[in-house]
Write an enzyme that holds these catalytic residues in place. Structure first.
Site, PDB file in Angstrom:
ATOM      1  N   HIS A  20      56.563   4.498  29.282  1.00  0.00           N
ATOM      2  CA  HIS A  20      56.079   5.875  29.476  1.00  0.00           C
ATOM      3  C   HIS A  20      55.879   6.189  30.954  1.00  0.00           C
ATOM      4  CE1 HIS A  20      54.919   7.505  25.314  1.00  0.00           C
ATOM      5  NE2 HIS A  20      55.656   6.433  25.108  1.00  0.00           N
ATOM      6  N   GLY A  45      59.170   9.065  36.998  1.00  0.00           N
ATOM      7  CA  GLY A  45      59.470   7.782  37.623  1.00  0.00           C
ATOM      8  C   GLY A  45      58.380   6.736  37.482  1.00  0.00           C
ATOM      9  N   HIS A  78      60.834  -1.915  19.508  1.00  0.00           N
ATOM     10  CA  HIS A  78      60.177  -1.558  18.244  1.00  0.00           C
ATOM     11  C   HIS A  78      60.210  -2.699  17.237  1.00  0.00           C
ATOM     12  CE1 HIS A  78      60.439   3.098  19.012  1.00  0.00           C
ATOM     13  NE2 HIS A  78      59.609   2.467  19.835  1.00  0.00           N
TER      14      HIS A  78
HETATM   15  C1  HEM Z   1      64.247   5.550  22.026  1.00  0.00           C
HETATM   16  C2  HEM Z   1      63.267   6.423  22.025  1.00  0.00           C
HETATM   17  C3  HEM Z   1      61.861   6.074  21.644  1.00  0.00           C
HETATM   18  C4  HEM Z   1      61.069   6.797  20.819  1.00  0.00           C
HETATM   19  C5  HEM Z   1      61.416   8.114  20.139  1.00  0.00           C
HETATM   20  C6  HEM Z   1      59.817   6.073  20.694  1.00  0.00           C
HETATM   21  C7  HEM Z   1      58.742   6.488  19.929  1.00  0.00           C
HETATM   22  C8  HEM Z   1      57.632   5.717  19.623  1.00  0.00           C
HETATM   23  C9  HEM Z   1      56.562   6.123  18.750  1.00  0.00           C
HETATM   24  C10 HEM Z   1      56.435   7.483  18.076  1.00  0.00           C
HETATM   25  C11 HEM Z   1      55.719   5.066  18.653  1.00  0.00           C
HETATM   26  C12 HEM Z   1      54.457   4.986  17.783  1.00  0.00           C
HETATM   27  C13 HEM Z   1      53.220   5.387  18.543  1.00  0.00           C
HETATM   28  C14 HEM Z   1      52.026   5.502  17.608  1.00  0.00           C
HETATM   29  O1  HEM Z   1      52.126   6.225  16.624  1.00  0.00           O
HETATM   30  O2  HEM Z   1      50.996   4.867  17.872  1.00  0.00           O
HETATM   31  C15 HEM Z   1      56.240   4.005  19.461  1.00  0.00           C
HETATM   32  C16 HEM Z   1      55.652   2.770  19.617  1.00  0.00           C
HETATM   33  C17 HEM Z   1      56.095   1.827  20.511  1.00  0.00           C
HETATM   34  N1  HEM Z   1      57.157   1.958  21.379  1.00  0.00           N
HETATM   35 FE1  HEM Z   1      58.550   3.404  21.355  1.00  0.00          FE
HETATM   36  N2  HEM Z   1      59.882   4.925  21.425  1.00  0.00           N
HETATM   37  C18 HEM Z   1      61.110   4.884  22.037  1.00  0.00           C
HETATM   38  C19 HEM Z   1      61.550   3.924  22.924  1.00  0.00           C
HETATM   39  C20 HEM Z   1      60.785   2.861  23.357  1.00  0.00           C
HETATM   40  C21 HEM Z   1      61.108   1.998  24.465  1.00  0.00           C
HETATM   41  C22 HEM Z   1      62.320   2.171  25.368  1.00  0.00           C
HETATM   42  C23 HEM Z   1      60.120   1.074  24.546  1.00  0.00           C
HETATM   43  C24 HEM Z   1      59.950  -0.060  25.523  1.00  0.00           C
HETATM   44  C25 HEM Z   1      60.920  -0.640  26.178  1.00  0.00           C
HETATM   45  C26 HEM Z   1      59.205   1.335  23.461  1.00  0.00           C
HETATM   46  C27 HEM Z   1      58.109   0.568  23.152  1.00  0.00           C
HETATM   47  C28 HEM Z   1      57.231   0.837  22.129  1.00  0.00           C
HETATM   48  C29 HEM Z   1      56.208  -0.106  21.703  1.00  0.00           C
HETATM   49  C30 HEM Z   1      55.999  -1.504  22.244  1.00  0.00           C
HETATM   50  C31 HEM Z   1      55.484   0.528  20.690  1.00  0.00           C
HETATM   51  C32 HEM Z   1      54.254  -0.014  19.967  1.00  0.00           C
HETATM   52  C33 HEM Z   1      53.037   0.364  20.789  1.00  0.00           C
HETATM   53  C34 HEM Z   1      51.743  -0.266  20.318  1.00  0.00           C
HETATM   54  O3  HEM Z   1      51.717  -1.045  19.370  1.00  0.00           O
HETATM   55  O4  HEM Z   1      50.709   0.035  20.951  1.00  0.00           O
HETATM   56  N3  HEM Z   1      59.622   2.449  22.789  1.00  0.00           N
HETATM   57  N4  HEM Z   1      57.409   4.429  20.053  1.00  0.00           N
END
Ligand code: HEM
Ligand code: NAG
Ligand code: NAG
Ligand code: NAG
Length: 321
Positions: free
Chosen positions: A67, A73, A191
């Protein structure tokens, strides 16, 4: 076990460096070699300790770096607390976790070399260390990105991809940050760990179950996320299998209809060969690790402030002036 781990470290390190040497020329490997030789070790020690105490810090710190980089950036703007001057900074837009952890890491680094190590670099190193703890592989991270002093909630929703995006929108969102379709697919492997709130994927459960969801998985998700109650926004693991291990399970889940978001399932819908890349990553853990490491380094180079631009914050949650 140990020797296999060592092999992965070397292989991933080599591939990560050769793949990104041009695109992030402004950041440098071993950037703190003379100004703060113990920086990376200090950060790793603190991050490993924090994750030992609370394994959910690994996904939290990984997501913070993502994020940070996607919104204006990799400049630690995600860490700034609201003040009279900045009004509503980025962190007020989407709830994230790990801010206290970052403050603890920063305090430890300041104790060994005050005023040297930026919060932006700390986020990149902490993400790397989170990958090491949850995925068992490490990669070298070039550094020298400095901290910005602009942070606005307004810019978050136009930069962070939505979980309701289709494949074309995802590709475009990553392309806007200089990232390719390969990067999009490889990084989506994040994910395989962490959790998500029901509100991010309930659209696939009600009123009818999305046809691309596995039936028994959909039933379990419906049980965890009852219809109606928006106030009671439950939390489920991103991966129903080995939810604390960063790996290529995410891609296997996608092929089995066991991923949460519209955006996850969208990777299988064909645009720009994303489906083919999902299959490649599902079939080869080691190759995915190398791709993920290279893409993380590339992501860490997005719109960085280097040289005399920006500052090294004393506290990660406030600008110096
Ligand atoms: C491709 C587009 C992406 C979308 C649309 C997206 C969207 C999301 C959403 C909606 C959540 C759930 C948040 C919640 O409800 O608490 C999530 C969790 C997460 N995302 Fe993504 N994400 C994307 C790409 C990424 C990328 C590139 C990374 C890291 C390199 C990432 C790492 C994570 C991680 C580690 C979680 C779990 C966070 C936690 O357990 O606290 N995501 N993401
Ligand atoms: C920054 O964090 C410290 C320690 O958590 C806190 O005392 C301080 O109030 C924070 N600054 C702002 C501007 O919120
Ligand atoms: C993705 O596919 C669309 C439609 O085929 C094409 O216009 C676009 O250039 C592709 N984008 C990338 C990054 O390959
Ligand atoms: C932001 O930082 C720059 C240095 O990078 C400085 O010149 C400028 O005055 C700062 N702006 C504010 C509002 O603090």
């Amino acid at each position: 076990m140990f020797s296999r781990g060592m092999k992965l470290i070397l292989m991933v390190a080599f591939q990560a460096m050769s793949l990104i040497s041009i695109s992030t020329a402004s950041l440098q490997y071993n950037f703190y070699g003379s100004s703060c030789p113990n920086a990376e070790q200090t950060i790793s020690n603190v991050v490993y300790g924090l994750i030992d105490a609370d394994p959910s810090m690994a996904p939290a710190l990984l997501r913070l770096h993502f994020h940070d980089c996607f919104v204006m950036g990799c400049d630690a703007s995600i860490l700034l607390d609201p003040t009279k001057a900045n009004g509503s900074p980025e962190k007020t837009a989407i709830p994230l976790r790990g801010y206290d952890a970052v403050n603890k890491i920063k305090a430890a680094v300041e104790a060994v070399c005050p005023g040297k190590v930026s919060c932006a670099d700390i986020l990149a190193f902490a993400a790397r260390d989170s990958v090491a703890k949850s995925g068992g592989f490490v990669y070298p991270v070039p550094a020298g990105s400095r901290d910005g002093n602009v942070s606005s909630a307004f810019s978050v929703f136009s930069s962070i991809p939505s979980p309701f995006f289709d494949a074309g929108e995802l590709v475009q969102s990553f392309a806007a940050k200089g990232l390719t379709v390969d990067d999009l697919v490889a990084l989506s492997g994040a994910h395989s760990i962490g959790t998500a709130h029901c509100s991010g994927f309930k659209n696939r459960l009600y009123p009818t179950v999305d046809a691309s969801l596995d039936a028994s998985y959909a039933a379990a998700l419906r049980a965890a996320c009852p219809d109606g109650s928006a106030a009671d926004d439950g939390v489920v693991n991103n991966s129903p299998v080995s939810p604390a291990t960063l790996g290529n399970q995410y891609f296997k889940n996608a092929l089995a209809g066991r991923v949460l978001f519209t955006s996850d399932a969208a990777l299988l819908t064909g645009q720009n060969d994303t489906a083919e890349k999902v299959r490649e990553n599902a079939g080869d853990l080691t190759a995915w690790m190398a791709r993920f490491a290279a893409s993380m380094v590339k992501m860490g180079g997005i719109e960085v402030l280097t040289g005399a631009r920006g500052e090294v914050r004393r506290f990660c949650n406030v600008t110096n002036s």
